[in-house]
Design a protein around this motif. Structure first.
Motif, PDB file in Angstrom:
ATOM      1  N   THR A 108       7.771   2.517   7.028  1.00  5.11           N
ATOM      2  CA  THR A 108       7.197   1.241   6.588  1.00  5.11           C
ATOM      3  C   THR A 108       6.465   0.565   7.741  1.00  5.11           C
ATOM      4  OG1 THR A 108       9.047   0.979   5.058  1.00  5.11           O
ATOM      5  CG2 THR A 108       7.728  -0.974   5.508  1.00  5.11           C
ATOM      6  N   HIS A 143       0.864  -1.182   0.000  1.00  5.23           N
ATOM      7  CA  HIS A 143       0.000   0.000   0.000  1.00  5.23           C
ATOM      8  C   HIS A 143       0.900   1.232   0.000  1.00  5.23           C
ATOM      9  CE1 HIS A 143      -3.827  -2.115   1.241  1.00  5.23           C
ATOM     10  NE2 HIS A 143      -2.910  -3.020   1.567  1.00  5.23           N
ATOM     11  N   ALA A 144       0.713   2.126  -0.959  1.00  5.72           N
ATOM     12  CA  ALA A 144       1.545   3.327  -1.031  1.00  5.72           C
ATOM     13  C   ALA A 144       0.835   4.406  -1.830  1.00  5.72           C
ATOM     14  CB  ALA A 144       2.899   3.002  -1.677  1.00  5.72           C
ATOM     15  N   LYS A 173       5.283   4.945   3.363  1.00  8.00           N
ATOM     16  CA  LYS A 173       4.993   6.364   3.265  1.00  8.00           C
ATOM     17  C   LYS A 173       6.304   7.138   3.208  1.00  8.00           C
ATOM     18  CE  LYS A 173       2.808  10.339   3.566  1.00  8.00           C
ATOM     19  NZ  LYS A 173       2.067  10.887   2.415  1.00  8.00           N
ATOM     20  N   GLU A 185      -4.112   3.623   1.829  1.00  4.00           N
ATOM     21  CA  GLU A 185      -3.439   3.869   0.557  1.00  4.00           C
ATOM     22  C   GLU A 185      -3.781   2.791  -0.471  1.00  4.00           C
ATOM     23  OE1 GLU A 185      -1.372   6.099   3.655  1.00  4.00           O
ATOM     24  OE2 GLU A 185      -2.040   4.022   3.474  1.00  4.00           O
ATOM     25  N   HIS A 193       0.909  -7.644   4.664  1.00  4.44           N
ATOM     26  CA  HIS A 193       0.513  -6.320   4.194  1.00  4.44           C
ATOM     27  C   HIS A 193       1.582  -5.310   4.600  1.00  4.44           C
ATOM     28  CE1 HIS A 193      -4.114  -7.215   3.933  1.00  4.44           C
ATOM     29  NE2 HIS A 193      -3.370  -7.997   3.157  1.00  4.44           N
ATOM     30  N   THR A 205      -7.216  -3.604   6.117  1.00  2.00           N
ATOM     31  CA  THR A 205      -6.489  -2.962   5.019  1.00  2.00           C
ATOM     32  C   THR A 205      -5.951  -1.606   5.475  1.00  2.00           C
ATOM     33  OG1 THR A 205      -6.621  -2.335   2.675  1.00  2.00           O
ATOM     34  CG2 THR A 205      -8.509  -1.778   4.076  1.00  2.00           C
ATOM     35  N   PHE A 206      -5.138  -1.003   4.620  1.00  2.00           N
ATOM     36  CA  PHE A 206      -4.667   0.364   4.831  1.00  2.00           C
ATOM     37  C   PHE A 206      -5.414   1.290   3.874  1.00  2.00           C
ATOM     38  CE2 PHE A 206      -0.807  -2.093   6.108  1.00  2.00           C
ATOM     39  CZ  PHE A 206      -0.742  -1.659   7.427  1.00  2.00           C
ATOM     40  N   HIS A 261      -6.041  -1.120  10.886  1.00  2.00           N
ATOM     41  CA  HIS A 261      -5.900  -2.283  10.003  1.00  2.00           C
ATOM     42  C   HIS A 261      -6.509  -3.524  10.639  1.00  2.00           C
ATOM     43  CE1 HIS A 261      -3.992  -5.731   8.029  1.00  2.00           C
ATOM     44  NE2 HIS A 261      -3.820  -4.944   6.985  1.00  2.00           N
ATOM     45  N   ARG A 301       2.668  -1.158   4.306  1.00  2.00           N
ATOM     46  CA  ARG A 301       2.323   0.215   3.952  1.00  2.00           C
ATOM     47  C   ARG A 301       3.587   1.054   4.000  1.00  2.00           C
ATOM     48  NH1 ARG A 301       2.024   5.439   7.086  1.00  2.00           N
ATOM     49  NH2 ARG A 301       0.318   6.641   6.176  1.00  2.00           N
TER      50      ARG A 301
END
Length: 399
Positions: free
Chosen positions: A249, A72-73, A278, A318, A274, A315-316, A310, A276
């Motif tokens: 991360t 996710h990003a 940023k 992004e 998962h 989920t995230f 989450h 993420r």
């Protein structure tokens, strides 16, 4: 170790250890012959060699076990990955977080130039630890009085001895320039990974962190440990001028997925992870060391809340980014397999090693050694077996 697992570990272990020893030998020759004259050329060649070795572990995760990594990003982060130097900070959720980082680095095109801050004992691991040493990974003792000097001074492998430090002191060099600053002229974009919690997450460690937070009047963590910021602050102060970004991360395992471990991966058992990421511009960080430390702590407070969300939603926020499953690791593993199989056949033909009881005994002893080394790898990767985990459990039992 069960017999069926031994039958899996043996061929994978033989492949990795034998190819790794070949890579280590080449790295040693290049370290002595090329690096003294051209650090840039050595790094370029070593990047290729390290990737030839690391891709086998990527293959084990991607193709053998089929671990699914969901990234996710946001747009800025996704576009920047692999195109710039970056300091990567992450929570340490599972036994294979470092492998997940390698997978993302491989997808971003910088697997061979990915570095990490590791505990000192890692460099003594056969093949993998030695290759990390040649690749200029940074090894710390988890003792700030010693590690501060390592971060600022002894990043290069040839500055690990007292004699070498004395030599450079006599030469009147500024020690600071021989530390993390030496990455300033790294020929390709690199990622330097730092697990600022200092250890892997376990329930016992979480309880110890919550007790510490209560005693210090800090927010009690629920999904992360309290970051140890001294190393992060030191890295930021040294690298601020030439590393443009920090990648925050967050790694987590969905509730429906089993925890990924090295043992499960070798058994060919899949998991879901998962991640993420940023991007934060380094220029946006505060200037004072105290404020940089607070920035890192605030990031982990926000990360804790992010993991709460989450846990509730699965989920995230992004967008999910496609990272695929490139065949490069599969091709490299097949190439090594064919090369080593041909070499083994020729060796047995030439030496007739299996034609005598002595030769058979030597072969069996070699296979037993490979099995033992792989067993050490598995044990070393398990968070519950770490010294910090044992200390946390002991403290909880005493209370």
């Amino acid at each position: 170790m069960a017999v069926p697992l031994v039958l899996v570990v043996l061929p994978i272990g033989l492949l990795f250890l034998l190819s790794g020893l070949i890579v280590n030998a080449i790295q040693a020759v290049l370290f002595l012959s090329i690096r003294p004259f051209s650090k840039s050329l050595y790094r370029r060649i070593n990047r290729f060699l390290a990737e030839l070795l690391w891709l086998q572990l990527v293959w084990v995760v991607d193709w053998w076990a089929g671990v699914k990594v969901q990234l996710h990003a946001d747009d800025e982060t996704y576009r920047s990955m692999g195109n710039e130097h970056a300091l990567v900070i992450s929570n340490h959720r599972s036994d294979i977080d470092w492998l997940i980082g390698w997978i993302l680095a491989q997808r971003s095109g910088c697997l061979g130039s990915t570095l990490a801050v590791m505990k000192k004992s890692s460099k003594f691991l056969p093949v993998i630890g030695w290759s990390m040493w040649f690749a200029e990974y940074l090894f710390l003792e988890r003792n700030w009085a010693k590690d501060e000097k390592t971060l600022k001074v002894t990043f290069l492998p040839y500055l690990h001895t007292k004699f070498d430090c004395l030599f450079f002191n006599v030469a009147c060099y500024d020690f600071a320039q021989w530390g993390l600053q030496r990455l300033k002229d790294f020929p390709r974009p690199f990622w330097l990974a730092l697990f600022v919690e200092g250890t892997r997450f376990t329930p016992a460690k979480l309880l110890a962190a919550q007790e510490y937070a209560a005693s210090q009047g800090l927010p009690a963590p629920r999904n992360v440990l309290i970051p140890r910021t001294k190393g992060f602050v030191s890295a930021v102060s040294i690298m601020r001028d030439f590393v443009p970004a920090i990648y925050d991360t967050t790694v987590t395992i969905p509730k429906y997925s089993p925890q990924p471990t090295m043992l499960r991966i070798l058994k060919g058992q899949s998991s879901v992870v998962h991640v993420r990421m940023k991007r934060h511009a380094m220029s946006e960080l505060p200037k004072s060391e105290e404020d940089v430390s607070k920035w890192c702590k605030d990031i982990f407070v926000a990360k804790d809340a992010l993991l709460d969300k989450h846990l509730a939603t699965g989920t995230f926020d992004e967008e999910i980014r496609p990272i695929g499953r490139p065949v490069k690791s599969l091709l490299v593993t097949l190439l090594w397999s064919c090369l080593l199989l041909y070499g083994a056949i020729r060796l047995f033909q030439w030496t007739r090693l299996l034609s005598t009881w002595k030769g058979v005994g030597f072969t069996v002893a070699g296979l037993a050694l490979v099995t033992a080394v792989m067993h050490v790898f598995i044990i070393f990767s398990q968070s519950e077996r770490s010294s910090s985990a044992r200390a946390a459990r002991s403290r909880v039992k005493k209370d």
